[in-house]
Design an enzyme around this catalytic site. Structure first.
Site, PDB file in Angstrom:
ATOM      1  N   GLY A 143       0.803  -1.239   0.032  1.00 36.04           N
ATOM      2  CA  GLY A 143       0.109  -0.090  -0.043  1.00 36.04           C
ATOM      3  C   GLY A 143       0.900   1.179   0.187  1.00 36.04           C
ATOM      4  NE  ARG A 144       3.872   1.889   5.357  1.00 35.38           N
ATOM      5  CZ  ARG A 144       4.288   2.469   6.448  1.00 35.38           C
ATOM      6  NH1 ARG A 144       4.452   3.882   6.593  1.00 35.38           N
ATOM      7  NH2 ARG A 144       4.507   1.653   7.461  1.00 35.38           N
ATOM      8  CE  LYS A 157       7.713  -0.008   5.851  1.00 31.24           C
ATOM      9  NZ  LYS A 157       7.983  -0.904   6.739  1.00 31.24           N
ATOM     10  CG  ASP A 182      -0.332   8.630   4.150  1.00 32.65           C
ATOM     11  OD1 ASP A 182      -0.021   7.587   4.079  1.00 32.65           O
ATOM     12  OD2 ASP A 182      -0.268   9.707   4.494  1.00 32.65           O
ATOM     13  CG  ASP A 229       0.951  -8.570   6.471  1.00 30.80           C
ATOM     14  OD1 ASP A 229       0.153  -9.318   7.354  1.00 30.80           O
ATOM     15  OD2 ASP A 229       1.076  -7.437   6.466  1.00 30.80           O
ATOM     16  CG  ASN A 230       4.085  -7.604   8.700  1.00 32.03           C
ATOM     17  OD1 ASN A 230       4.051  -6.995   7.518  1.00 32.03           O
ATOM     18  ND2 ASN A 230       3.608  -7.030   9.699  1.00 32.03           N
ATOM     19  CG  ASP A 258       6.572  -5.245   6.470  1.00 31.77           C
ATOM     20  OD1 ASP A 258       7.282  -4.302   6.430  1.00 31.77           O
ATOM     21  OD2 ASP A 258       5.557  -5.737   6.199  1.00 31.77           O
TER      22      ASP A 258
END
Ligand code: AMP
Ligand code: MG
Length: 481
Positions: free
Chosen positions: A89-90, A110, A122, A249-250, A259
């Site tokens: 997402g980022r 990242k 965002d 996911d990590n 992460d």
């Protein structure tokens, strides 16, 4: 420009397009490189930059590296036990780089802006958490623990809106890949059997090529991932590291720590220790990490079921057999590590009760975990007055145990010194150097970095960073997303 990607060496983009979306970083206002990892750049064969402006433009995403086809990877994730559609997402993967030693690494930005997977986020990152990831990941690497690395932190000159307005930054992350358990969950649940197979074969070739020799290649792959994860979590436990957000996911299938969010190191030894402000029920507490890793590898095994055996019941039996090995392997790595930390150089059958008693004693005291291993060798390192009886009681047993092995104190001390760090990124120090950095003073951060790079042999034994500070029981970390 001293960095460009060889289009022929890019491999992830040869995988089916369901697994990623091509997407460029979004520009930032006024990039300034505030941390650059010379050692890593050297190791990767990335030449020094002549122009700081170029460097900042490249590692903020403002200027594209030649040959790059930036992309965001798709993945799912079990977050605190609940499945969610995630994806980068980022983070934006710029490309794969081959080091002079022939090692393939992903170079990823990242905090590089919104992607098709951003949901309501965002796409940005605040400077504090990016400096934190840089610091802790590089410290983990110096401790010899598998981890993603950090090449640079670039301040964007933009503010990000969190609970307050914070300075933004982009971190350049280097990883042997960003393939996660969640990538496999995504392939298994959202795409087709063919995509899952291609992702699996790709991951085998990239990380565990020996599996190709096995008649049961997929089972061999599963076993390798389980083994690397068991090893990794054992190393975390030995050094007192709490990851803080072990969602699927990590968890990288390479076995690297990935992460860095609300992670921290324990001061005193309490298995229930939780630092993350969002981990209300202690799912990711220090002592729960092996069990959670076991749970995560089961999710990984589940995603491979259809490839393990065409008969679901048979596939399940095989996968369960593999997953059951996790705890045994974890325990072997852990006990092996604990023996070395305590100088028990010749395994004996009653080592385990002795180690258990050591940890149980620590858990009832205010003795510093990292310092305790040094206190065994250096009586000058203080044990709090009220804990002396408990400490001396255990230490007498340890002394007699050492007498049963044919090694001198010097030999024991030398092994203990090689595995017990003197410098770890202690929470109080991390907060202090990040606080100064956010006020524009990078000097404490740089000094601290120089120290954590030599955790076993700091040039100055009296280094302030080695000394435990009073523990703050209310200390919490935040995800900083
Ligand atoms: P993390 O907690 O860093 O593992 O992130 C979990 C998920 O949230 C991932 O899919 C991230 O890409 C996404 N995410 C985290 N922060 C942001 C952000 N500021 N904007 C968009 N997505 C984000
Ligand atoms: Mg994540």
């Amino acid at each position: 420009m001293t960095l460009s990607f060889d289009p022929m060496a890019q491999t992830y983009t040869r995988l089916p397009s369901e697994l990623y979306r091509f997407h460029d970083p979004s520009p930032v206002s006024s990039p300034t490189c505030i941390v650059w990892n010379d050692d890593l750049a050297h190791e990767l064969g990335i030449q020094p930059w002549n122009s700081p402006t170029d460097l900042a433009n490249v590692f903020s995403g403002n200027r594209m590296i030649g040959g790059a086809r930036p992309l965001a990877q798709a993945y799912l994730g079990h977050q605190f036990g609940h499945l969610a559609m995630l994806g980068d997402g980022r983070a934006i993967l710029l490309g794969e780089w081959l080091s002079p030693a022939g090692q393939r690494v992903d170079i990823q930005l990242k905090g590089a802006g919104r992607t098709p997977f951003s949901r309501r986020g965002d796409g940005r990152a605040a400077m504090g958490p990016m400096l934190r990831e840089y610091l802790v990941s590089e410290a983990m690497n110096a401790l010899g623990i598998p981890t993603t690395r950090s090449l640079a932190v670039v301040a964007t000159g933009d503010l990000v809106v969190r609970e307050s307005m914070l300075p933004g930054a982009v971190l350049t992350r280097v990883a042997s890949s960003h393939i996660r358990v969640g990538t496999f969950e995504y392939a298994a649940m959202v795409t087709t059997a063919s995509v899952l197979r291609q992702l699996t074969e790709y991951s085998i070739d990239r990380h565990y090529p020996d599996c190709r020799q096995s008649e049961t290649m997929i089972v061999s792959f599963l076993n390798h991932v389980i083994d690397r994860q068991a090893y990794l979590v054992a190393q975390w436990m030995l050094v007192g590291f709490v990851h803080g957000v072990m969602n699927t996911d990590n968890m990288a299938i390479s076995g690297e720590t990935i992460d860095y969010g609300p992670c921290a190191f324990i001061d005193t030894y309490h298995p229930q220790t939780v630092f993350s402000s969002i981990d209300t029920y202690g799912r990711y507490s220090f002592g729960n990490q092996p069990a959670i890793a076991a749970w995560n590898v089961s999710r990984f095994a589940e995603s491979l079921l259809s490839l393990i055996h065409p008969e679901p019941a048979e596939a399940m039996t095989i996968a369960e057999g593999c997953c059951r090995e996790f705890m045994r392997q974890f325990h072997t790595y852990w006990i092996d590590g604990m023996r070395r930390k305590l100088g028990l150089l010749q395994a004996q059958s009653d080592d385990e009760p002795l180690i258990d008693e050591f940890l149980s004693m620590l858990s009832q005291t205010a003795i510093d975990y990292t310092g305790s291993f040094h206190a065994l060798l250096r009586p000058s390192v203080t044990i709090p007055e009220r804990d002396r009886d408990a400490w001396n009681h255990w230490k007498r047993q340890w002394d007699s145990r050492l007498q049963t092995q044919p090694y001198s104190r010097d030999e024991v001390a030398s092994v203990m010194g090689s595995v017990n760090p003197i410098i770890i990124p202690r929470n109080a120090h991390v907060e202090a150097v990040l606080g100064a950095a956010l006020e524009g003073n990078m000097r404490p951060f740089s000094n601290f970095m120089a120290s954590v790079r030599h955790p076993f042999s700091p040039s100055n034994w009296d280094s302030n960073f080695a000394i435990p500070l009073p523990v703050d029981p209310s200390y919490h970390t935040v995800c900083g997303t």
